[in-house]
Enzyme design. Structure first.
Site, PDB file in Angstrom:
ATOM      1  N   GLU A  70       5.105   4.502  10.740  1.00  0.00           N
ATOM      2  CA  GLU A  70       4.472   5.726  11.225  1.00  0.00           C
ATOM      3  C   GLU A  70       5.047   6.135  12.579  1.00  0.00           C
ATOM      4  O   GLU A  70       4.312   6.431  13.518  1.00  0.00           O
ATOM      5  CB  GLU A  70       2.952   5.537  11.329  1.00  0.00           C
ATOM      6  CG  GLU A  70       2.291   5.297   9.982  1.00  0.00           C
ATOM      7  CD  GLU A  70       0.768   5.180  10.069  1.00  0.00           C
ATOM      8  OE1 GLU A  70       0.237   5.000  11.175  1.00  0.00           O
ATOM      9  OE2 GLU A  70       0.127   5.275   9.025  1.00  0.00           O
ATOM     10  N   GLU A 125       0.188   4.440   1.917  1.00  0.00           N
ATOM     11  CA  GLU A 125      -1.111   3.901   2.342  1.00  0.00           C
ATOM     12  C   GLU A 125      -2.198   4.803   1.786  1.00  0.00           C
ATOM     13  O   GLU A 125      -2.572   5.807   2.396  1.00  0.00           O
ATOM     14  CB  GLU A 125      -1.234   3.855   3.870  1.00  0.00           C
ATOM     15  CG  GLU A 125      -0.384   2.801   4.530  1.00  0.00           C
ATOM     16  CD  GLU A 125      -0.723   2.592   6.016  1.00  0.00           C
ATOM     17  OE1 GLU A 125      -1.608   3.295   6.552  1.00  0.00           O
ATOM     18  OE2 GLU A 125      -0.083   1.730   6.630  1.00  0.00           O
TER      19      GLU A 125
END
Ligand SMILES: *[C@@H]1O[C@H](CO)[C@@H](O)[C@H](O)[C@H]1NC(C)=O
Ligand SMILES: *[C@@H]1O[C@H](CO)[C@@H](O)[C@H](O)[C@H]1NC(C)=O
Ligand SMILES: *[C@@H]1O[C@H](CO)[C@@H](O)[C@H](O)[C@H]1NC(C)=O
Ligand SMILES: *[C@@H]1O[C@H](CO)[C@@H](O)[C@H](O)[C@H]1NC(C)=O
Ligand SMILES: *[C@@H]1O[C@H](CO)[C@@H](O)[C@H](O)[C@H]1NC(C)=O
Length: 628
Positions: free
Chosen positions: A180, A260
């Site tokens: 991320e 995710e």
């Protein structure tokens, strides 16, 4: 490099045809992963081997396989494997290769998130605390000191993974670079490029490398890189089609992946226990699978932040994560199948065959009942055991990192410079207690200071009385712009207007002696004083099983059983009241329970209860939202 990469892209389809059999790659024309020449989609679940005792790895992986998953996704926490610079640990519960061997034996593919930064609500997002030995290090950027440390870690880790890559005969199908990164303010493409080159250097150029970012344009802009396959993460309740349309703006071709998909969420001390309904999770899973995308469920089993491993978020204030990382996931913290797992399994079965036969049942849990504990003494009574070397003498306080102690507790000690007859504020300048300080004057507990909450207490005493300040590191920040999260007294303490000086700093190694059986003989102390103190007792066991230790009526502290550090409790805040006790740390006969209570034990005789169910949702403490 650019030319080389281009050449490689052209070569892949040819190689695939000639090599035929074992090959995992991306087909940008067919918009899919290709496994052995066929389009392939993974339905995967996240499991963190570092949050589960190795004793249970096979059990959990078998349950994931039986749930219908064809892959598992794992993070690799750098700080778990390189505790000190150049010192590596891959043994026991850190035996990554053993874990990977088990996934392969069970027929699961593996998606690796190799870091170096992983977030994961893990201490410092997986980065070692010793990186902070250089005070102004710019983490997650091209800062040469950071890159040097990263490079030497990758030169150890990646060669271990190479033989396990799918194209080399193993079961690792893809490897994530960073994590991320688009959420991180630095937006340093040179850093991502540096990592890309290292990953290709050690793993070869035909491995599928990818990035993961939130499903927002801003995230994808800084997080993705042309040569890396971009994936997104988003939870249930959103619009999967829309999220993937956004991803297409940055990556017009190739397979779609949600890396995710949130089955639940984490908990913070002092807030409500998080839950996500199984109906919502299974409905949005259908939506994702209908788009043809691959998906990884985060988490499939969350596990436990044993010891001191929990991380913390910073959202206006410092928010440490609880010891349980149950996550309301399909497999509970203790590895038991839940109704959510059944729902997910039946969704998966609509899209791909799931293995015949039932998911293995929950492991046995026992209520061993109450164990009474005796006070052993105050923590400061045992400084010679926990700090066998001399304390560090400094004029002004130094940090945990300065004394090369990265976890747990450090004691700061000085004397009252003068008689203080009227109660006078003892205060931290600029919120400099990281993260909680327990204060005694002349051996008498006076109260505490807490980061972002309590910055002064009133004290009095005589000149030269000892001031003891025990500082607890409650977990380093794992996410956000500035996470050089030094621990200890990071600024001065003042008494009234006066800066306190001439400190003795004791780095406390509690885990060494306790793991070697301290306290060997049962001390008995009639001392009923409060403040940081040890308690100990014996749990008799006739039948071995998993259990949960309840710290109800205790305030805050740390628990060890047979020398194994189960983690923090904070029953005074909640929502977690029990700690998971896996059977592998227990033995038949006598088991030693050691509790370090930091504030105040329950009234005499203090006891703990061993019960057969976790309590993770106590509402002892009203969350901020419910106070409004
Ligand atoms: C993992 O499997 C390989 C190949 O079977 C074997 O050589 C190795 O010893 C195993 N390692 C561990 C730690 O289990
Ligand atoms: C989801 O997004 C797509 C594309 O933006 C849109 O066409 C569709 O109507 C949305 N679905 C819902 C339920 O909002
Ligand atoms: C701040 O500390 C006080 C006293 O210990 C405690 O009651 C309160 O819950 C804390 N508040 C927050 C937001 O942590
Ligand atoms: C503590 O105070 C002294 C004297 O004012 C100052 O020189 C020093 O920088 C301060 N230390 C910290 C960590 O703030
Ligand atoms: C906590 O969880 C248990 C078990 O799921 C449930 O029975 C109980 O009602 C919950 N309590 C609260 C306060 O939410």
């Amino acid at each position: 490099m650019g030319i080389f990469v281009l050449f490689f892209l052209v070569l892949v389809p040819l190689c695939e045809q000639t090599w035929g059999s074992r090959y995992f790659t991306i087909d940008y024309n067919a918009n899919c992963f290709k496994k052995d020449g066929e389009c392939f989609r993974y339905i995967s679940g996240s499991i963190h081997y570092f949050r589960i005792p190795s004793y249970y790895w096979r059990d959990r992986l078998l349950k994931m396989y039986m749930a219908g998953l064809n892959a598992v996704q794992i993070y690799i926490p750098w700080n778990f494997h390189e505790p000190f610079p150049g010192v590596y640990d891959f043994n026991g519960d850190r035996d990554l290769i053993h874990f990977l061997n088990l996934t392969s034996e069970l027929g699961l593919l593996v998606i690796i998130r190799a870091g170096p930064y992983i977030c994961a609500e893990w201490d410092m997002g997986g980065l070692p605390g010793w990186l902070l030995n250089k005070k102004n290090i710019a983490l997650r950027t091209s800062d040469p000191d950071y890159l040097n440390a990263v490079d030497s870690w990758l030169s150890v880790l990646l060669p271990m993974l190479k033989p396990k890559l799918y194209n080399n005969g193993g079961n690792i199908i893809s490897v994530q670079v960073e994590n991320e990164y688009g959420s991180f303010a630095a937006c340093d493409y040179n850093y991502l490029r540096h990592l890309l080159h290292k990953f290709q250097l050690y793993l070869g150029k035909d491995v599928v490398l990818f990035t993961t970012d939130g499903d927002g344009e801003g995230y994808l802009r800084c997080g993705s890189l042309q040569e890396l396959h971009a994936t997104v993460d988003f939870g249930p309740g959103g619009n999967a089609t829309k999220a993937f349309e956004l991803l297409r703006k940055f990556q017009p071709d190739g397979p779609l992946v949600n890396s995710e998909y949130y089955t639940g969420w984490l908990d913070y001390w002092g807030e409500k226990h998080s839950t996500t309904s199984k109906e919502l999770v299974s409905q949005s899973l259908v939506d994702i699978l209908e788009t043809g995308a691959s998906v990884n469920m985060y988490m499939f089993e969350g596990g436990t932040n044993f010891g001191y491993w929990n991380g913390a978020d910073f959202q206006k204030t410092y928010k440490p994560v609880t010891t349980s990382y149950d996550y309301d996931a399909p497999l509970s913290e203790a590895g038991d199948p839940t109704d959510k797992l059944d729902k997910i399994r039946s969704v998966i079965s609509q899209f791909q065959p799931v293995p015949q036969g039932p998911v293995p049942p929950p492991t046995q849990k026992l209520r061993y009942g109450s164990v009474s504990l005796k006070k052993i003494g105050s923590l400061v009574d045992f400084l010679d055991i926990f700090t066998p070397s001399h304390p560090v003498e400094t004029q002004y306080p130094v940090t945990f990192e300065d004394v090369k102690q990265y976890f747990g507790f450090v004691l700061y000690r000085t004397r009252l410079p003068r008689d203080v007859l009227t109660p006078t504020p003892l205060s931290t300048c600029s919120n400099g207690v990281h993260d909680r300080a327990y204060i005694a004057i002349d051996g008498v507990f006076k109260g505490l200071l807490e980061r972002d909450n309590v910055s002064k207490i009133l004290v009095s005493g005589k000149a030269s009385d000892w001031i003891d300040v025990l500082v607890e590191n409650m977990g380093r920040i794992n996410f956000g712009a500035s996470f050089n999260d030094f621990k200890g007294l990071v600024t001065n303490l003042t008494l009234g207007e006066e800066v306190l000086t001439d400190w003795l700093v004791y780095p406390l190694n509690l885990d060494g002696p306790i793991s070697e059986g301290w306290p060997h003989i049962s001390f008995s102390s009639n001392d009923v004083s409060t403040g940081p103190s040890f308690y100990s007792g014996t749990l008799q066991i006739l039948t071995l099983a998993d259990t949960f230790i309840s710290l109800q009526h205790w305030a805050k502290g740390q628990v060890w059983i047979n020398g194994f550090n189960l983690g923090r409790y904070w029953a005074a805040r909640g929502p977690q009241i029990t700690l998971y006790v896996p059977v592998n740390i227990l033995k038949l006969g006598e088991n030693t329970v050691v509790v370090l209570e930091l504030e105040q034990a329950p009234p005499d005789p203090p006891s703990v209860m061993f019960i057969d169910k976790p309590i993770l949702n106590s509402t002892v403490y009203k969350s901020k939202s419910s106070l409004l």
